[in-house]
Scaffold this motif. Structure first.
Motif, PDB file in Angstrom:
ATOM      1  N   PRO A 172      52.718 -26.676  33.319  1.00 23.07           N
ATOM      2  CA  PRO A 172      51.416 -26.830  33.965  1.00 23.07           C
ATOM      3  C   PRO A 172      51.016 -28.265  34.314  1.00 23.07           C
ATOM      4  O   PRO A 172      50.020 -28.480  34.994  1.00 23.07           O
ATOM      5  CB  PRO A 172      50.451 -26.257  32.924  1.00 23.07           C
ATOM      6  N   GLY A 173      51.747 -29.241  33.862  1.00 27.56           N
ATOM      7  CA  GLY A 173      51.350 -30.627  34.106  1.00 27.56           C
ATOM      8  C   GLY A 173      50.570 -31.174  32.926  1.00 27.56           C
ATOM      9  O   GLY A 173      50.062 -30.421  32.086  1.00 27.56           O
ATOM     10  N   LEU A 174      50.450 -32.496  32.849  1.00 31.35           N
ATOM     11  CA  LEU A 174      49.847 -33.153  31.687  1.00 31.35           C
ATOM     12  C   LEU A 174      48.394 -32.745  31.463  1.00 31.35           C
ATOM     13  O   LEU A 174      48.002 -32.391  30.351  1.00 31.35           O
ATOM     14  CB  LEU A 174      49.944 -34.674  31.836  1.00 31.35           C
ATOM     15  N   THR A 175      47.592 -32.782  32.530  1.00 30.00           N
ATOM     16  CA  THR A 175      46.160 -32.472  32.384  1.00 30.00           C
ATOM     17  C   THR A 175      45.939 -31.057  31.869  1.00 30.00           C
ATOM     18  O   THR A 175      45.189 -30.834  30.908  1.00 30.00           O
ATOM     19  CB  THR A 175      45.423 -32.642  33.728  1.00 30.00           C
ATOM     20  N   GLN A 176      46.606 -30.081  32.493  1.00 27.81           N
ATOM     21  CA  GLN A 176      46.440 -28.693  32.076  1.00 27.81           C
ATOM     22  C   GLN A 176      47.015 -28.461  30.678  1.00 27.81           C
ATOM     23  O   GLN A 176      46.482 -27.662  29.911  1.00 27.81           O
ATOM     24  CB  GLN A 176      47.100 -27.752  33.074  1.00 27.81           C
ATOM     25  N   SER A 177      48.083 -29.177  30.342  1.00 26.29           N
ATOM     26  CA  SER A 177      48.673 -29.053  29.004  1.00 26.29           C
ATOM     27  C   SER A 177      47.687 -29.526  27.938  1.00 26.29           C
ATOM     28  O   SER A 177      47.576 -28.913  26.873  1.00 26.29           O
ATOM     29  CB  SER A 177      49.961 -29.873  28.907  1.00 26.29           C
ATOM     30  N   LEU A 178      46.964 -30.605  28.246  1.00 29.62           N
ATOM     31  CA  LEU A 178      45.953 -31.117  27.310  1.00 29.62           C
ATOM     32  C   LEU A 178      44.785 -30.143  27.185  1.00 29.62           C
ATOM     33  O   LEU A 178      44.219 -29.968  26.108  1.00 29.62           O
ATOM     34  CB  LEU A 178      45.453 -32.486  27.776  1.00 29.62           C
ATOM     35  N   ILE A 179      44.445 -29.498  28.310  1.00 28.34           N
ATOM     36  CA  ILE A 179      43.372 -28.491  28.274  1.00 28.34           C
ATOM     37  C   ILE A 179      43.818 -27.291  27.438  1.00 28.34           C
ATOM     38  O   ILE A 179      43.062 -26.765  26.617  1.00 28.34           O
ATOM     39  CB  ILE A 179      43.002 -28.047  29.702  1.00 28.34           C
ATOM     40  N   ASN A 180      45.066 -26.867  27.633  1.00 29.04           N
ATOM     41  CA  ASN A 180      45.577 -25.687  26.925  1.00 29.04           C
ATOM     42  C   ASN A 180      45.709 -25.892  25.423  1.00 29.04           C
ATOM     43  O   ASN A 180      45.691 -24.921  24.664  1.00 29.04           O
ATOM     44  CB  ASN A 180      46.946 -25.297  27.490  1.00 29.04           C
ATOM     45  N   VAL A 181      45.858 -27.138  25.000  1.00 34.76           N
ATOM     46  CA  VAL A 181      46.036 -27.383  23.568  1.00 34.76           C
ATOM     47  C   VAL A 181      44.715 -27.245  22.808  1.00 34.76           C
ATOM     48  O   VAL A 181      44.706 -27.067  21.580  1.00 34.76           O
ATOM     49  CB  VAL A 181      46.661 -28.778  23.324  1.00 34.76           C
ATOM     50  N   LEU A 182      43.597 -27.284  23.524  1.00 40.09           N
ATOM     51  CA  LEU A 182      42.281 -27.180  22.864  1.00 40.09           C
ATOM     52  C   LEU A 182      42.101 -25.876  22.081  1.00 40.09           C
ATOM     53  O   LEU A 182      41.613 -25.908  20.937  1.00 40.09           O
ATOM     54  CB  LEU A 182      41.162 -27.348  23.898  1.00 40.09           C
ATOM     55  N   PRO A 183      42.478 -24.700  22.649  1.00 39.78           N
ATOM     56  CA  PRO A 183      42.374 -23.470  21.853  1.00 39.78           C
ATOM     57  C   PRO A 183      43.245 -23.477  20.597  1.00 39.78           C
ATOM     58  O   PRO A 183      42.895 -22.845  19.600  1.00 39.78           O
ATOM     59  CB  PRO A 183      42.844 -22.382  22.837  1.00 39.78           C
ATOM     60  N   VAL A 184      44.360 -24.200  20.644  1.00 36.93           N
ATOM     61  CA  VAL A 184      45.223 -24.312  19.462  1.00 36.93           C
ATOM     62  C   VAL A 184      44.506 -25.118  18.384  1.00 36.93           C
ATOM     63  O   VAL A 184      44.450 -24.721  17.216  1.00 36.93           O
ATOM     64  CB  VAL A 184      46.571 -24.979  19.815  1.00 36.93           C
ATOM     65  N   PHE A 185      43.940 -26.272  18.794  1.00 36.60           N
ATOM     66  CA  PHE A 185      43.188 -27.104  17.851  1.00 36.60           C
ATOM     67  C   PHE A 185      41.986 -26.358  17.283  1.00 36.60           C
ATOM     68  O   PHE A 185      41.574 -26.591  16.148  1.00 36.60           O
ATOM     69  CB  PHE A 185      42.702 -28.384  18.541  1.00 36.60           C
ATOM     70  N   ALA A 186      41.410 -25.457  18.074  1.00 35.27           N
ATOM     71  CA  ALA A 186      40.261 -24.677  17.615  1.00 35.27           C
ATOM     72  C   ALA A 186      40.682 -23.587  16.635  1.00 35.27           C
ATOM     73  O   ALA A 186      40.014 -23.339  15.633  1.00 35.27           O
ATOM     74  CB  ALA A 186      39.549 -24.050  18.814  1.00 35.27           C
TER      75      ALA A 186
END
Length: 203
Positions: free
Chosen positions: A116-130
């Motif tokens: 997905p690219g860097l920006t989307q990858s950083l967005i996607n990691v938020l649910p994991v951190f949550a």
């Protein structure tokens, strides 16, 4: 103000986003209500209903990875309905480790497949951190401890929901933070007041 209005209108811009927004609001109602339950069993049952609706809403709103992670919540809630964290702490910890590992592995696999690219990858990691502190919360037995661990869960989800414009998700986490804070005050263990020293009787 104009930015807020435009953002709000985007949530209802198409029939698909409108459906996703409405479902997210319904899911919010279930999830917020769950945090006023003192019983973990009741809390999990109500949260499961909210998770099912949130799961569907994320796909309507374009938050595919958020929906995928949310699907794990159904398994998580079933596991912790069966496992008694107080009587079976080892089972609870094992379930927690397995679920947290599943979040991370799913994120890695999803990222490798979709690229997905860097920006989307950083967005996607938020649910994991949550999801990690949110899952740890379920291994706890005291109402206050459960809600303390749920706070970082809410902060990460509110960030993700703001990015994908999930109105119900945003409001849900705002209410969750407020509700959890109120619940921590309501359920806190009250310290026994110190007994005043007995007055010595004069001889």
């Amino acid at each position: 103000m104009k930015i807020l209005i435009d953002t709000f209108l985007k949530m209802f811009a198409t029939p698909v986003t409108t459906a996703g927004t409405i479902m997210s609001l319904v899911a919010m109602a279930f999830t917020v209500a769950s945090f006023q339950a003192k019983s973990k069993k009741v809390l999990l049952i109500i949260q499961t209903m909210g998770s099912i609706i949130f799961f569907i809403s994320y796909f309507f709103l374009g938050g595919v990875f958020g929906g995928i992670i949310n699907s794990y919540y159904l398994l998580r809630n079933i596991l912790f309905l069966v496992i008694n964290s107080e009587k079976e702490p080892k089972k609870a910890k094992i379930a927690c480790i397995c679920l947290c590992s599943a979040y991370v592995v799913t994120y890695i696999i999803y990222t490798l497949i979709t690229m997905p690219g860097l920006t989307q990858s950083l967005i996607n990691v938020l649910p994991v951190f949550a999801s990690i502190p949110g899952t740890i919360a379920l291994t706890k037995t005291k109402p206050v401890e459960i809600r303390l661990w749920k706070l970082p869960d809410s902060f990460f989800w509110i960030t993700y929901n703001s990015i994908i414009l999930s109105l119900g998700g945003i409001l849900c986490e705002v209410f969750n933070i407020t509700s959890n804070t109120i619940s921590m005050i309501r359920f806190r263990e009250k310290k026994k007041p110190k007994q005043p020293p007995e007055e010595q009787k004069e001889q």
